[in-house]
Scaffold this active site. Structure first.
Site, PDB file in Angstrom:
ATOM      1  N   LYS A  34      59.612  18.579  61.235  1.00  0.00           N
ATOM      2  CA  LYS A  34      60.472  19.639  61.752  1.00  0.00           C
ATOM      3  C   LYS A  34      60.035  19.991  63.165  1.00  0.00           C
ATOM      4  O   LYS A  34      58.841  19.998  63.471  1.00  0.00           O
ATOM      5  CB  LYS A  34      60.368  20.854  60.823  1.00  0.00           C
ATOM      6  CG  LYS A  34      61.210  22.053  61.215  1.00  0.00           C
ATOM      7  CD  LYS A  34      61.040  23.152  60.161  1.00  0.00           C
ATOM      8  CE  LYS A  34      61.751  24.433  60.549  1.00  0.00           C
ATOM      9  NZ  LYS A  34      61.572  25.493  59.528  1.00  0.00           N
TER      10      LYS A  34
ATOM     11  N   LYS B 234      64.140  17.678  60.647  1.00  0.00           N
ATOM     12  CA  LYS B 234      64.825  18.964  60.760  1.00  0.00           C
ATOM     13  C   LYS B 234      64.612  19.570  62.144  1.00  0.00           C
ATOM     14  O   LYS B 234      63.541  20.086  62.440  1.00  0.00           O
ATOM     15  CB  LYS B 234      64.327  19.949  59.698  1.00  0.00           C
ATOM     16  CG  LYS B 234      65.074  21.295  59.757  1.00  0.00           C
ATOM     17  CD  LYS B 234      64.645  22.234  58.643  1.00  0.00           C
ATOM     18  CE  LYS B 234      65.400  23.560  58.722  1.00  0.00           C
ATOM     19  NZ  LYS B 234      65.028  24.485  57.619  1.00  0.00           N
TER      20      LYS B 234
ATOM     21  N   ASP C 131      56.529  24.697  54.074  1.00  0.00           N
ATOM     22  CA  ASP C 131      56.559  24.447  55.517  1.00  0.00           C
ATOM     23  C   ASP C 131      55.182  24.762  56.093  1.00  0.00           C
ATOM     24  O   ASP C 131      54.750  25.914  56.063  1.00  0.00           O
ATOM     25  CB  ASP C 131      57.589  25.345  56.203  1.00  0.00           C
ATOM     26  CG  ASP C 131      59.009  24.828  56.058  1.00  0.00           C
ATOM     27  OD1 ASP C 131      59.271  24.124  55.071  1.00  0.00           O
ATOM     28  OD2 ASP C 131      59.843  25.146  56.922  1.00  0.00           O
TER      29      ASP C 131
END
Length: 210
Positions: free
Chosen positions: A110, A146, A47
């Site tokens: 995300k 996400k 991430d």
């Protein structure tokens, strides 16, 4: 490494934040070293968070180049690019950042780190879902989405699932392409399941409400 060892043989991957999370304000060399260390320790997903300072100043080239470099450093690990939409100010910026991340090689986009409010919202997620839908139509490559942060109840989670189905379509209704950052939802989900089984809600003595 501890997580990798504990999950060995389970089929569960290990995700790791990197790239000066949550600020994203570090030199590229530090971001790449951070990513490299996580991958070498066994992370299967990375991430990264974009440099919002560069993005908001219009320096899109720097943001693109950093995502591309991190993606290359990931090797076989998937790259999830966090846009930190709560700091992007406009939905136009969310759309632009989504396309920039996908063009640079993101496997997932995300919404948030969970450190900034607002985090995930339905309007922001709608824009991101439209972006991945249109990106696949234009390029043939599918990218996951996400939303994370602020999703606290099972009913909220259902709203996001409906949004996915109605916007991007059922192709995204799998964990491979859509996930919720929903650590707070677990307790509510367990309570709802117990309610369906017993007809009554359980109290906090049975389910923690942290």
């Amino acid at each position: 490494e501890t997580a990798v060892a504990a999950l060995d043989g389970s089929g569960v991957g290990v995700a790791s934040v990197a790239t000066a999370f949550p600020s994203g304000r570090a030199p590229l060399e530090a971001k790449l070293a951070d990513t490299r260390a996580a991958v070498q320790a066994g992370a299967t997903e990375i991430d990264m968070v974009i440099d919002r300072g560069a993005f908001l100043s219009g320096d899109y080239g720097t943001v693109f180049e950093q995502i591309t470099a991190v993606k290359q450093t990931c090797g076989d690990a998937h790259l999830k690019v966090i846009l930190e939409t709560g700091e992007l100010a406009t939905l136009d910026n969310v759309r632009r950042a989504s396309w920039l991340a996908m063009r640079a090689g993101a496997d997932f986009i995300k919404t948030s780190t969970g450190k900034v409010s607002p985090a995930a919202t339905l309007p922001v997620t709608l824009v991101m879902l439209e972006a991945v839908r249109d990106y696949r139509a234009a390029t043939g490559r599918q990218v996951g989405v996400k939303p994370a942060g602020g999703i606290r109840t099972t009913k909220d989670a259902i709203k996001y699932l409906v949004l996915v189905n109605e916007t991007a379509g059922p192709d995204w209704l799998t964990p491979q392409w859509f996930r919720l950052g929903a650590s707070s939802v677990l307790n509510d989900l367990l309570m709802q399941r117990r309610k369906l089984t017993t007809g009554v809600y359980s109290g906090p003595d049975y389910f923690t409400l942290d």
